[in-house]
Design a protein around this motif. Structure first.
Motif, PDB file in Angstrom:
ATOM      1  N   GLY A 124       1.135  -2.029  12.965  1.00 19.97           N
ATOM      2  CA  GLY A 124       1.050  -0.583  12.986  1.00 19.97           C
ATOM      3  C   GLY A 124       1.723   0.033  11.783  1.00 19.97           C
ATOM      4  O   GLY A 124       2.330  -0.654  10.963  1.00 19.97           O
ATOM      5  N   THR A 125       1.647   1.345  11.703  1.00 19.06           N
ATOM      6  CA  THR A 125       2.267   2.075  10.596  1.00 19.06           C
ATOM      7  C   THR A 125       3.667   2.545  10.953  1.00 19.06           C
ATOM      8  O   THR A 125       4.293   3.258  10.185  1.00 19.06           O
ATOM      9  CB  THR A 125       1.405   3.300  10.198  1.00 19.06           C
ATOM     10  OG1 THR A 125       1.213   4.108  11.351  1.00 19.06           O
ATOM     11  CG2 THR A 125       0.071   2.861   9.628  1.00 19.06           C
ATOM     12  N   VAL A 126       4.166   2.130  12.096  1.00 17.33           N
ATOM     13  CA  VAL A 126       5.499   2.515  12.556  1.00 17.33           C
ATOM     14  C   VAL A 126       6.535   1.539  11.998  1.00 17.33           C
ATOM     15  O   VAL A 126       6.205   0.557  11.351  1.00 17.33           O
ATOM     16  CB  VAL A 126       5.562   2.558  14.101  1.00 17.33           C
ATOM     17  CG1 VAL A 126       4.592   3.603  14.636  1.00 17.33           C
ATOM     18  CG2 VAL A 126       5.265   1.188  14.697  1.00 17.33           C
ATOM     19  N   SER A 127       7.800   1.793  12.284  1.00 10.39           N
ATOM     20  CA  SER A 127       8.888   0.928  11.806  1.00 10.39           C
ATOM     21  C   SER A 127       8.866  -0.418  12.536  1.00 10.39           C
ATOM     22  O   SER A 127       8.275  -0.557  13.615  1.00 10.39           O
ATOM     23  CB  SER A 127      10.238   1.611  12.041  1.00 10.39           C
ATOM     24  OG  SER A 127      10.516   1.663  13.434  1.00 10.39           O
ATOM     25  N   ASP A 164       0.860  -1.183   0.000  1.00 14.83           N
ATOM     26  CA  ASP A 164       0.000   0.000   0.000  1.00 14.83           C
ATOM     27  C   ASP A 164       0.894   1.231   0.000  1.00 14.83           C
ATOM     28  O   ASP A 164       2.079   1.152   0.310  1.00 14.83           O
ATOM     29  CB  ASP A 164      -0.887  -0.028   1.254  1.00 14.83           C
ATOM     30  CG  ASP A 164      -2.009   0.992   1.219  1.00 14.83           C
ATOM     31  OD1 ASP A 164      -2.518   1.290   0.126  1.00 14.83           O
ATOM     32  OD2 ASP A 164      -2.375   1.489   2.294  1.00 14.83           O
ATOM     33  N   ASP A 165       0.326   2.392  -0.314  1.00 17.29           N
ATOM     34  CA  ASP A 165       1.103   3.637  -0.294  1.00 17.29           C
ATOM     35  C   ASP A 165       1.602   3.973   1.106  1.00 17.29           C
ATOM     36  O   ASP A 165       2.684   4.515   1.271  1.00 17.29           O
ATOM     37  CB  ASP A 165       0.262   4.806  -0.822  1.00 17.29           C
ATOM     38  CG  ASP A 165      -0.018   4.695  -2.313  1.00 17.29           C
ATOM     39  OD1 ASP A 165       0.709   3.954  -3.009  1.00 17.29           O
ATOM     40  OD2 ASP A 165      -0.976   5.336  -2.773  1.00 17.29           O
ATOM     41  N   GLN A 166       0.788   3.705   2.118  1.00 13.06           N
ATOM     42  CA  GLN A 166       1.172   3.904   3.513  1.00 13.06           C
ATOM     43  C   GLN A 166       1.004   2.557   4.215  1.00 13.06           C
ATOM     44  O   GLN A 166       0.013   2.322   4.901  1.00 13.06           O
ATOM     45  CB  GLN A 166       0.317   4.981   4.166  1.00 13.06           C
ATOM     46  CG  GLN A 166       0.531   6.342   3.554  1.00 13.06           C
ATOM     47  CD  GLN A 166      -0.329   7.395   4.227  1.00 13.06           C
ATOM     48  OE1 GLN A 166      -1.383   7.118   4.788  1.00 13.06           O
ATOM     49  NE2 GLN A 166       0.131   8.622   4.180  1.00 13.06           N
ATOM     50  N   PRO A 167       1.981   1.672   4.030  1.00 14.78           N
ATOM     51  CA  PRO A 167       1.795   0.287   4.476  1.00 14.78           C
ATOM     52  C   PRO A 167       1.816   0.104   5.986  1.00 14.78           C
ATOM     53  O   PRO A 167       2.539   0.789   6.699  1.00 14.78           O
ATOM     54  CB  PRO A 167       2.984  -0.437   3.846  1.00 14.78           C
ATOM     55  CG  PRO A 167       4.038   0.608   3.739  1.00 14.78           C
ATOM     56  CD  PRO A 167       3.295   1.881   3.445  1.00 14.78           C
ATOM     57  N   ASP A 168       0.979  -0.816   6.431  1.00 15.68           N
ATOM     58  CA  ASP A 168       1.090  -1.308   7.801  1.00 15.68           C
ATOM     59  C   ASP A 168       2.186  -2.359   7.815  1.00 15.68           C
ATOM     60  O   ASP A 168       2.407  -3.059   6.826  1.00 15.68           O
ATOM     61  CB  ASP A 168      -0.215  -1.967   8.249  1.00 15.68           C
ATOM     62  CG  ASP A 168      -1.242  -0.968   8.740  1.00 15.68           C
ATOM     63  OD1 ASP A 168      -1.040   0.242   8.560  1.00 15.68           O
ATOM     64  OD2 ASP A 168      -2.253  -1.411   9.300  1.00 15.68           O
ATOM     65  N   ARG A 169       2.868  -2.470   8.924  1.00 12.54           N
ATOM     66  CA  ARG A 169       3.821  -3.546   9.161  1.00 12.54           C
ATOM     67  C   ARG A 169       3.264  -4.383  10.296  1.00 12.54           C
ATOM     68  O   ARG A 169       2.552  -3.870  11.161  1.00 12.54           O
ATOM     69  CB  ARG A 169       5.181  -2.978   9.554  1.00 12.54           C
ATOM     70  CG  ARG A 169       5.880  -2.285   8.416  1.00 12.54           C
ATOM     71  CD  ARG A 169       7.116  -1.526   8.908  1.00 12.54           C
ATOM     72  NE  ARG A 169       7.724  -0.804   7.826  1.00 12.54           N
ATOM     73  CZ  ARG A 169       7.285   0.349   7.324  1.00 12.54           C
ATOM     74  NH1 ARG A 169       6.213   0.913   7.832  1.00 12.54           N
ATOM     75  NH2 ARG A 169       7.905   0.936   6.323  1.00 12.54           N
ATOM     76  N   ALA A 170       3.604  -5.668  10.281  1.00 15.75           N
ATOM     77  CA  ALA A 170       3.121  -6.547  11.344  1.00 15.75           C
ATOM     78  C   ALA A 170       4.216  -7.515  11.740  1.00 15.75           C
ATOM     79  O   ALA A 170       4.999  -7.969  10.914  1.00 15.75           O
ATOM     80  CB  ALA A 170       1.893  -7.320  10.883  1.00 15.75           C
ATOM     81  N   LEU A 171       4.256  -7.795  13.034  1.00 15.14           N
ATOM     82  CA  LEU A 171       5.062  -8.880  13.574  1.00 15.14           C
ATOM     83  C   LEU A 171       4.072  -9.951  13.996  1.00 15.14           C
ATOM     84  O   LEU A 171       3.113  -9.664  14.715  1.00 15.14           O
ATOM     85  CB  LEU A 171       5.897  -8.410  14.766  1.00 15.14           C
ATOM     86  CG  LEU A 171       6.948  -7.348  14.460  1.00 15.14           C
ATOM     87  CD1 LEU A 171       7.617  -6.896  15.757  1.00 15.14           C
ATOM     88  CD2 LEU A 171       7.984  -7.864  13.483  1.00 15.14           C
ATOM     89  N   VAL A 172       4.301 -11.184  13.531  1.00 11.77           N
ATOM     90  CA  VAL A 172       3.353 -12.271  13.749  1.00 11.77           C
ATOM     91  C   VAL A 172       4.085 -13.451  14.355  1.00 11.77           C
ATOM     92  O   VAL A 172       5.160 -13.839  13.891  1.00 11.77           O
ATOM     93  CB  VAL A 172       2.694 -12.698  12.416  1.00 11.77           C
ATOM     94  CG1 VAL A 172       1.717 -13.833  12.633  1.00 11.77           C
ATOM     95  CG2 VAL A 172       2.011 -11.513  11.761  1.00 11.77           C
ATOM     96  N   ARG A 173       3.471 -14.036  15.383  1.00 10.01           N
ATOM     97  CA  ARG A 173       4.038 -15.213  16.025  1.00 10.01           C
ATOM     98  C   ARG A 173       2.915 -16.203  16.290  1.00 10.01           C
ATOM     99  O   ARG A 173       1.859 -15.830  16.801  1.00 10.01           O
ATOM    100  CB  ARG A 173       4.692 -14.823  17.342  1.00 10.01           C
ATOM    101  CG  ARG A 173       5.234 -16.014  18.094  1.00 10.01           C
ATOM    102  CD  ARG A 173       5.979 -15.559  19.337  1.00 10.01           C
ATOM    103  NE  ARG A 173       6.492 -16.729  20.025  1.00 10.01           N
ATOM    104  CZ  ARG A 173       6.291 -16.999  21.301  1.00 10.01           C
ATOM    105  NH1 ARG A 173       5.600 -16.158  22.040  1.00 10.01           N
ATOM    106  NH2 ARG A 173       6.793 -18.077  21.839  1.00 10.01           N
ATOM    107  N   VAL A 174       3.149 -17.452  15.907  1.00  9.40           N
ATOM    108  CA  VAL A 174       2.220 -18.528  16.222  1.00  9.40           C
ATOM    109  C   VAL A 174       2.912 -19.421  17.231  1.00  9.40           C
ATOM    110  O   VAL A 174       4.013 -19.919  17.001  1.00  9.40           O
ATOM    111  CB  VAL A 174       1.837 -19.335  14.961  1.00  9.40           C
ATOM    112  CG1 VAL A 174       0.911 -20.469  15.325  1.00  9.40           C
ATOM    113  CG2 VAL A 174       1.200 -18.432  13.917  1.00  9.40           C
ATOM    114  N   ASP A 175       2.292 -19.593  18.401  1.00 13.03           N
ATOM    115  CA  ASP A 175       2.853 -20.424  19.465  1.00 13.03           C
ATOM    116  C   ASP A 175       1.764 -21.380  19.909  1.00 13.03           C
ATOM    117  O   ASP A 175       0.822 -20.978  20.597  1.00 13.03           O
ATOM    118  CB  ASP A 175       3.332 -19.551  20.618  1.00 13.03           C
ATOM    119  CG  ASP A 175       3.988 -20.352  21.726  1.00 13.03           C
ATOM    120  OD1 ASP A 175       4.420 -21.486  21.472  1.00 13.03           O
ATOM    121  OD2 ASP A 175       4.068 -19.833  22.854  1.00 13.03           O
ATOM    122  N   GLY A 176       1.885 -22.635  19.473  1.00 19.65           N
ATOM    123  CA  GLY A 176       0.804 -23.586  19.745  1.00 19.65           C
ATOM    124  C   GLY A 176      -0.426 -23.133  18.993  1.00 19.65           C
ATOM    125  O   GLY A 176      -0.378 -22.877  17.802  1.00 19.65           O
TER     126      GLY A 176
END
Length: 81
Positions: free
Chosen positions: A66-69, A46-58
């Motif tokens: 968020g839109t931050v770094s 996207d022009d103003q991309p969201d970033r995500a950190l994703v973790r699957v535990d069990g």
């Protein structure tokens, strides 16, 4: 990765958009290691991309988005217990 983990991950990747909005394209963007735990990085196309950190535990899926770094998201994750 177990079948349940793959299912949760796929469900997240296809529902990145808020309800009622068109699904957005999300790309793998590497990994972050925070306190010895690996988190997947996802970047919205996207022009103003969201970033995500994703973790699957069990059976638990944790998403920090968020839109931050990534560095700011990683700082937030370090605060989680």
């Amino acid at each position: 990765m177990s079948g349940e983990q793959r299912s949760l991950r796929c469900r997240f990747r296809t529902s990145f958009a808020p309800e009622g909005e068109p699904t957005r394209s999300v790309e793998d963007d590497g990994e972050s290691t925070i306190n010895g735990v690996t988190w997947e990085r996802l970047l919205e196309d996207d022009d103003q991309p969201d970033r995500a950190l994703v973790r699957v535990d069990g059976g638990a899926l944790t998403i920090v988005r968020g839109t931050v770094s990534y560095e700011e998201l990683e700082d937030f994750v370090r605060l989680l217990r």
